[in-house]
Design a protein around this motif. Sequence first.
Motif, PDB file in Angstrom:
ATOM      1  N   GLY A 145     -17.033  21.048   5.707  1.00  0.00           N
ATOM      2  CA  GLY A 145     -15.878  20.168   5.570  1.00  0.00           C
ATOM      3  C   GLY A 145     -14.593  20.925   5.299  1.00  0.00           C
ATOM      4  N   LYS A 146     -13.528  20.198   5.259  1.00  0.00           N
ATOM      5  CA  LYS A 146     -12.192  20.731   4.979  1.00  0.00           C
ATOM      6  C   LYS A 146     -11.802  20.322   3.568  1.00  0.00           C
ATOM      7  CE  LYS A 146      -8.235  22.448   6.306  1.00  0.00           C
ATOM      8  NZ  LYS A 146      -7.999  23.839   6.254  1.00  0.00           N
ATOM      9  N   THR A 147     -11.285  21.273   2.776  1.00  0.00           N
ATOM     10  CA  THR A 147     -10.939  21.026   1.379  1.00  0.00           C
ATOM     11  C   THR A 147      -9.431  20.903   1.214  1.00  0.00           C
ATOM     12  OG1 THR A 147     -12.904  22.187   0.629  1.00  0.00           O
ATOM     13  CG2 THR A 147     -11.129  21.931  -0.975  1.00  0.00           C
ATOM     14  N   TYR A 148      -9.011  19.905   0.434  1.00  0.00           N
ATOM     15  CA  TYR A 148      -7.602  19.645   0.137  1.00  0.00           C
ATOM     16  C   TYR A 148      -7.414  19.619  -1.374  1.00  0.00           C
ATOM     17  CZ  TYR A 148      -7.680  18.449   5.015  1.00  0.00           C
ATOM     18  OH  TYR A 148      -7.859  18.512   6.368  1.00  0.00           O
ATOM     19  N   THR A 149      -6.251  20.039  -1.828  1.00  0.00           N
ATOM     20  CA  THR A 149      -5.989  20.166  -3.267  1.00  0.00           C
ATOM     21  C   THR A 149      -4.755  19.399  -3.728  1.00  0.00           C
ATOM     22  OG1 THR A 149      -4.700  22.177  -2.896  1.00  0.00           O
ATOM     23  CG2 THR A 149      -7.052  22.454  -3.357  1.00  0.00           C
ATOM     24  N   ARG A 150      -4.078  18.735  -2.806  1.00  0.00           N
ATOM     25  CA  ARG A 150      -2.873  17.972  -3.142  1.00  0.00           C
ATOM     26  C   ARG A 150      -2.814  16.697  -2.314  1.00  0.00           C
ATOM     27  NH1 ARG A 150       2.033  22.044  -4.455  1.00  0.00           N
ATOM     28  NH2 ARG A 150       0.807  23.623  -5.483  1.00  0.00           N
ATOM     29  N   LEU A 151      -1.967  15.779  -2.765  1.00  0.00           N
ATOM     30  CA  LEU A 151      -1.726  14.535  -2.047  1.00  0.00           C
ATOM     31  C   LEU A 151      -0.234  14.375  -1.806  1.00  0.00           C
ATOM     32  CD1 LEU A 151      -3.796  11.975  -4.187  1.00  0.00           C
ATOM     33  CD2 LEU A 151      -4.531  13.118  -2.081  1.00  0.00           C
ATOM     34  N   ALA A 152       0.135  13.893  -0.634  1.00  0.00           N
ATOM     35  CA  ALA A 152       1.497  13.425  -0.386  1.00  0.00           C
ATOM     36  C   ALA A 152       1.441  11.913  -0.537  1.00  0.00           C
ATOM     37  CB  ALA A 152       1.967  13.810   1.004  1.00  0.00           C
ATOM     38  N   VAL A 153       2.197  11.366  -1.494  1.00  0.00           N
ATOM     39  CA  VAL A 153       2.159   9.932  -1.789  1.00  0.00           C
ATOM     40  C   VAL A 153       3.544   9.327  -1.568  1.00  0.00           C
ATOM     41  CG1 VAL A 153       1.725   8.184  -3.563  1.00  0.00           C
ATOM     42  CG2 VAL A 153       0.304  10.251  -3.470  1.00  0.00           C
ATOM     43  N   THR A 154       3.580   8.303  -0.741  1.00  0.00           N
ATOM     44  CA  THR A 154       4.808   7.552  -0.491  1.00  0.00           C
ATOM     45  C   THR A 154       4.621   6.153  -1.065  1.00  0.00           C
ATOM     46  OG1 THR A 154       5.072   8.758   1.594  1.00  0.00           O
ATOM     47  CG2 THR A 154       6.428   6.787   1.286  1.00  0.00           C
ATOM     48  N   PRO A 155       5.442   5.750  -2.042  1.00  0.00           N
ATOM     49  CA  PRO A 155       5.307   4.396  -2.601  1.00  0.00           C
ATOM     50  C   PRO A 155       5.509   3.329  -1.519  1.00  0.00           C
ATOM     51  CG  PRO A 155       6.701   5.748  -3.998  1.00  0.00           C
ATOM     52  CD  PRO A 155       6.485   6.520  -2.717  1.00  0.00           C
ATOM     53  N   ASN A 166      -0.155  17.424  -7.303  1.00  0.00           N
ATOM     54  CA  ASN A 166      -1.216  18.394  -7.484  1.00  0.00           C
ATOM     55  C   ASN A 166      -2.425  17.662  -8.051  1.00  0.00           C
ATOM     56  OD1 ASN A 166      -2.873  20.532  -8.203  1.00  0.00           O
ATOM     57  ND2 ASN A 166      -1.197  21.766  -9.000  1.00  0.00           N
ATOM     58  N   LEU A 167      -3.607  18.005  -7.606  1.00  0.00           N
ATOM     59  CA  LEU A 167      -4.820  17.348  -8.100  1.00  0.00           C
ATOM     60  C   LEU A 167      -5.397  18.027  -9.330  1.00  0.00           C
ATOM     61  CD1 LEU A 167      -6.590  16.487  -4.736  1.00  0.00           C
ATOM     62  CD2 LEU A 167      -5.198  15.012  -6.188  1.00  0.00           C
ATOM     63  N   ASP A 168      -4.636  18.946  -9.923  1.00  0.00           N
ATOM     64  CA  ASP A 168      -5.015  19.584 -11.191  1.00  0.00           C
ATOM     65  C   ASP A 168      -6.442  20.123 -11.192  1.00  0.00           C
ATOM     66  OD1 ASP A 168      -2.479  19.127 -12.340  1.00  0.00           O
ATOM     67  OD2 ASP A 168      -3.073  17.097 -12.898  1.00  0.00           O
ATOM     68  N   GLY A 169      -6.754  20.915 -10.192  1.00  0.00           N
ATOM     69  CA  GLY A 169      -8.057  21.563 -10.132  1.00  0.00           C
ATOM     70  C   GLY A 169      -9.123  20.790  -9.388  1.00  0.00           C
ATOM     71  N   PHE A 220       0.823  -1.199   0.000  1.00  0.00           N
ATOM     72  CA  PHE A 220       0.000   0.000   0.000  1.00  0.00           C
ATOM     73  C   PHE A 220       0.860   1.253   0.000  1.00  0.00           C
ATOM     74  CE2 PHE A 220      -2.689  -3.271   1.645  1.00  0.00           C
ATOM     75  CZ  PHE A 220      -3.982  -2.908   1.314  1.00  0.00           C
ATOM     76  N   PRO A 221       0.489   2.240  -0.789  1.00  0.00           N
ATOM     77  CA  PRO A 221       1.182   3.520  -0.690  1.00  0.00           C
ATOM     78  C   PRO A 221       0.693   4.270   0.546  1.00  0.00           C
ATOM     79  CG  PRO A 221      -0.608   3.692  -2.251  1.00  0.00           C
ATOM     80  CD  PRO A 221      -0.556   2.256  -1.806  1.00  0.00           C
ATOM     81  N   GLY A 222       1.532   5.137   1.055  1.00  0.00           N
ATOM     82  CA  GLY A 222       1.090   6.070   2.080  1.00  0.00           C
ATOM     83  C   GLY A 222       0.491   7.273   1.379  1.00  0.00           C
ATOM     84  N   VAL A 223      -0.669   7.732   1.827  1.00  0.00           N
ATOM     85  CA  VAL A 223      -1.322   8.883   1.202  1.00  0.00           C
ATOM     86  C   VAL A 223      -1.850   9.798   2.297  1.00  0.00           C
ATOM     87  CG1 VAL A 223      -3.145   9.674  -0.350  1.00  0.00           C
ATOM     88  CG2 VAL A 223      -2.018   7.489  -0.784  1.00  0.00           C
ATOM     89  N   GLN A 224      -1.514  11.081   2.169  1.00  0.00           N
ATOM     90  CA  GLN A 224      -2.040  12.087   3.076  1.00  0.00           C
ATOM     91  C   GLN A 224      -2.585  13.252   2.264  1.00  0.00           C
ATOM     92  OE1 GLN A 224       0.669  14.306   5.650  1.00  0.00           O
ATOM     93  NE2 GLN A 224      -0.815  14.096   7.300  1.00  0.00           N
ATOM     94  N   LEU A 225      -3.746  13.754   2.638  1.00  0.00           N
ATOM     95  CA  LEU A 225      -4.313  14.927   1.981  1.00  0.00           C
ATOM     96  C   LEU A 225      -3.570  16.172   2.442  1.00  0.00           C
ATOM     97  CD1 LEU A 225      -8.140  14.221   2.397  1.00  0.00           C
ATOM     98  CD2 LEU A 225      -6.656  13.582   0.515  1.00  0.00           C
ATOM     99  N   LEU A 226      -3.343  17.086   1.483  1.00  0.00           N
ATOM    100  CA  LEU A 226      -2.634  18.336   1.783  1.00  0.00           C
ATOM    101  C   LEU A 226      -3.421  19.515   1.249  1.00  0.00           C
ATOM    102  CD1 LEU A 226       1.006  17.377   0.717  1.00  0.00           C
ATOM    103  CD2 LEU A 226       0.064  17.388   3.034  1.00  0.00           C
ATOM    104  N   GLY A 227      -3.223  20.651   1.883  1.00  0.00           N
ATOM    105  CA  GLY A 227      -3.844  21.891   1.427  1.00  0.00           C
ATOM    106  C   GLY A 227      -3.107  22.480   0.245  1.00  0.00           C
ATOM    107  N   ALA A 228      -3.509  23.663  -0.128  1.00  0.00           N
ATOM    108  CA  ALA A 228      -3.005  24.305  -1.347  1.00  0.00           C
ATOM    109  C   ALA A 228      -1.508  24.548  -1.334  1.00  0.00           C
ATOM    110  CB  ALA A 228      -3.742  25.622  -1.570  1.00  0.00           C
TER     111      ALA A 228
END
Length: 119
Positions: free
Chosen positions: A68-78, A88-91, A18-26
């Motif tokens: 809710g809280k809005t996030y626009t990016r992901l931190a992904v660790t393989p 970046n989530l490209d919009g 599983f990758p590690g995934v965390q939501l990130l702000g702008a």
Amino acid sequence: MVVNLKNTGSTTCSMHGFPGVQLLGADGLGDKGPDAARTDTTAPTVTIAPGEETRFLLHYIPDTSGSGKTYTRLAVTPPNETVFDVMNLDGLNITVPATTGNAPDVYVDPVGYHTGTGK
């Protein structure tokens, strides 16, 4: 949401887990959201040649309260790595409930939604 991981190296690599995934702000770093919890999906081992991709699925429960809280990016660790990349989530915006209950609002499947020659 489908997230792509591309082998940009010059040799074939294998991944399992599983990758590690965390939501990130702008800003990509300061505004951190929840870490994705793992689903109970069995993880295959995938082999990715240079230029090929593997994918994983990110599931989230969208906020319906309007607070809710809005996030626009992901931190992904393989899988089995310690260095993450900010994507970046490209919009696209991911809005999850601002308060966390006992169950996570974000889930991740293992890598292996694969389009290359190795499986």
